[in-house]
Design a protein around this motif. Structure first.
Motif, short mmCIF file in Angstrom:
data_model
loop_
_atom_site.label_atom_id
_atom_site.label_comp_id
_atom_site.label_asym_id
_atom_site.label_seq_id
_atom_site.Cartn_x
_atom_site.Cartn_y
_atom_site.Cartn_z
N ALA A 44 19.65 -17.47 -48.38
CA ALA A 44 20.83 -18.12 -50.01
C ALA A 44 22.41 -18.67 -49.77
CB ALA A 44 20.67 -17.42 -51.54
N ASP A 45 22.91 -17.16 -48.81
CA ASP A 45 23.76 -17.08 -47.93
C ASP A 45 24.03 -17.76 -46.75
OD1 ASP A 45 26.00 -15.51 -50.50
OD2 ASP A 45 23.62 -14.83 -50.56
N ASP A 46 22.68 -18.01 -46.65
CA ASP A 46 23.34 -18.07 -44.80
C ASP A 46 23.90 -17.25 -43.93
OD1 ASP A 46 23.06 -19.75 -42.08
OD2 ASP A 46 25.13 -20.50 -42.51
N ALA A 47 23.28 -15.74 -44.40
CA ALA A 47 24.17 -14.88 -43.53
C ALA A 47 23.48 -13.51 -43.08
CB ALA A 47 25.44 -13.82 -44.48
N LEU A 48 23.68 -12.85 -41.37
CA LEU A 48 22.73 -12.33 -41.22
C LEU A 48 23.87 -11.18 -40.92
CD1 LEU A 48 20.37 -10.98 -39.32
CD2 LEU A 48 21.46 -12.85 -37.49
N PHE A 67 26.71 -11.84 -37.75
CA PHE A 67 26.60 -12.44 -36.67
C PHE A 67 26.00 -14.42 -37.90
CE2 PHE A 67 25.12 -8.37 -36.66
CZ PHE A 67 25.40 -8.68 -34.81
N ASP A 68 26.37 -14.62 -36.46
CA ASP A 68 25.88 -17.07 -37.15
C ASP A 68 24.55 -16.27 -36.95
OD1 ASP A 68 25.00 -19.57 -37.08
OD2 ASP A 68 27.07 -19.74 -35.86
N PRO A 69 23.68 -16.85 -38.34
CA PRO A 69 22.05 -16.99 -38.43
C PRO A 69 21.18 -18.27 -37.15
CG PRO A 69 22.93 -16.80 -40.29
CD PRO A 69 24.65 -17.03 -39.41
N SER A 70 22.09 -19.19 -36.71
CA SER A 70 21.40 -19.92 -36.06
C SER A 70 21.38 -19.93 -34.75
CB SER A 70 22.76 -21.14 -36.29
OG SER A 70 23.94 -20.86 -35.87
N ASN A 71 22.18 -18.38 -34.32
CA ASN A 71 22.84 -18.46 -32.47
C ASN A 71 22.47 -16.94 -32.17
OD1 ASN A 71 25.12 -18.08 -33.10
ND2 ASN A 71 25.25 -20.30 -32.22
N GLY A 72 22.85 -15.79 -33.23
CA GLY A 72 22.61 -14.46 -33.37
C GLY A 72 24.17 -13.95 -32.38
N THR A 93 25.93 -7.71 -46.72
CA THR A 93 25.07 -8.57 -46.36
C THR A 93 26.40 -10.42 -47.03
OG1 THR A 93 23.28 -8.52 -45.25
CG2 THR A 93 23.71 -10.72 -45.93
N VAL A 94 26.05 -10.37 -48.64
CA VAL A 94 26.69 -10.78 -49.09
C VAL A 94 27.85 -10.60 -49.69
CG1 VAL A 94 26.74 -11.75 -51.51
CG2 VAL A 94 24.26 -11.11 -50.64
N ALA A 95 28.66 -9.44 -49.52
CA ALA A 95 29.51 -8.58 -49.81
C ALA A 95 30.79 -9.36 -48.21
CB ALA A 95 29.70 -7.75 -49.73
#
Length: 256
Positions: free
Chosen positions: A11-15, A41-46, A242-244
């Motif tokens: 939901a937050d696009d967050a890793l 981290f960027d969830p799309s590429n780490g 993560t959300v914070a």
């Protein structure tokens, strides 16, 4: 202890992962018991996007979750706030609780009275320093336990019927802050059933039955029952970090 707390929020696009060290200081120390770092981290590429102060995030997100629980579970006319403990979490809980709620009196007790006096002198409003935990708790409507206790320091026969307790300390399966009477005669809410049944000495050793997760109350699938004596056992969840962290990063990015 060294803990590693990874989480992903679609939901937050967050890793993220949080690295947290936990040291039980046998004597009062200027070094906090918990220290942490959050990696975003960027969830799309780490790719590593940011390194954040996990100690600040932990303090603020923990207090924020306690405040949500309190908003849902505290009695209708709550006038007295009691904080047991005077460490980092005591400050963060005081800040958010006095911002969101209106209490006529705030009390504090700490094992070392000097730290309680220091707390009372450094926060923004009047705080009554109590000489015993029982004195602090008696008649309180909302109680926050943020101690390093390994045996109960809060007892059921002290607690006002209908009070709400946020139990934040005692994060090990053999540690306690609350006694059996309080655990068994209150309606018990947790952030995570799985975590509570493996990590919380208050829950495991008392044999208290978990009524609901806080998320179930927020979703409306379980009632809040603010008319009852309630306990919210907080252990913390990685997704909260993560959300914070994403919130902090987005706010910083917008400012730059």
């Amino acid at each position: 202890y060294l803990g590693v707390m990874p989480a992903y929020s679609a939901a937050d696009d967050a890793l993220t992962t949080k690295l947290v060290t936990f040291y039980e200081h046998l004597k009062d120390s200027s070094v906090p018991s918990h220290q942490a770092t959050v990696l975003l981290f960027d969830p799309s590429n780490g790719t590593l996007k940011a390194v954040l102060d996990g100690s600040v995030i932990t303090a603020k997100r923990t207090a924020a979750v306690s405040a949500i629980a309190t908003k849902l579970l505290m009695p209708a006319f709550a006038e007295v706030l009691c904080i047991l403990g005077a460490g980092v979490q005591a400050y963060s809980h005081y800040d958010i609780f006095t911002e969101l709620f209106t209490f006529k009196e705030v009390r504090i007790w700490n094992r070392t009275k000097e730290r309680a006096v220091k707390f009372a002198g450094s926060v923004g409003g009047p705080v009554r320093v109590c000489s015993s935990a029982q004195e602090a708790v008696t008649g309180a409507d909302v109680i926050v336990t943020v101690t390093m206790a390994t045996a109960p320091i809060l007892f059921g026969d002290w607690v006002k019927p209908g009070a709400h307790i946020n139990a934040v300390g005692a994060s090990r399966p053999d540690w306690r802050e609350l006694d059996d009477e309080l655990m068994k005669n209150s309606v018990l809410f947790v952030d995570s059933r799985d975590a509570a049944l493996t990590e919380s000495g208050d829950v495991i050793l008392s044999g208290a039955e978990i009524f609901a997760e806080l998320g179930e109350v927020l979703k409306g699938t379980k009632p809040a029952l603010p008319e009852k004596t309630t306990v919210f056992k907080s252990l913390g969840m990685a997704v909260e970090d993560t959300v914070a962290a994403k919130f902090v990063y987005d706010a910083w990015s917008a400012g730059n």
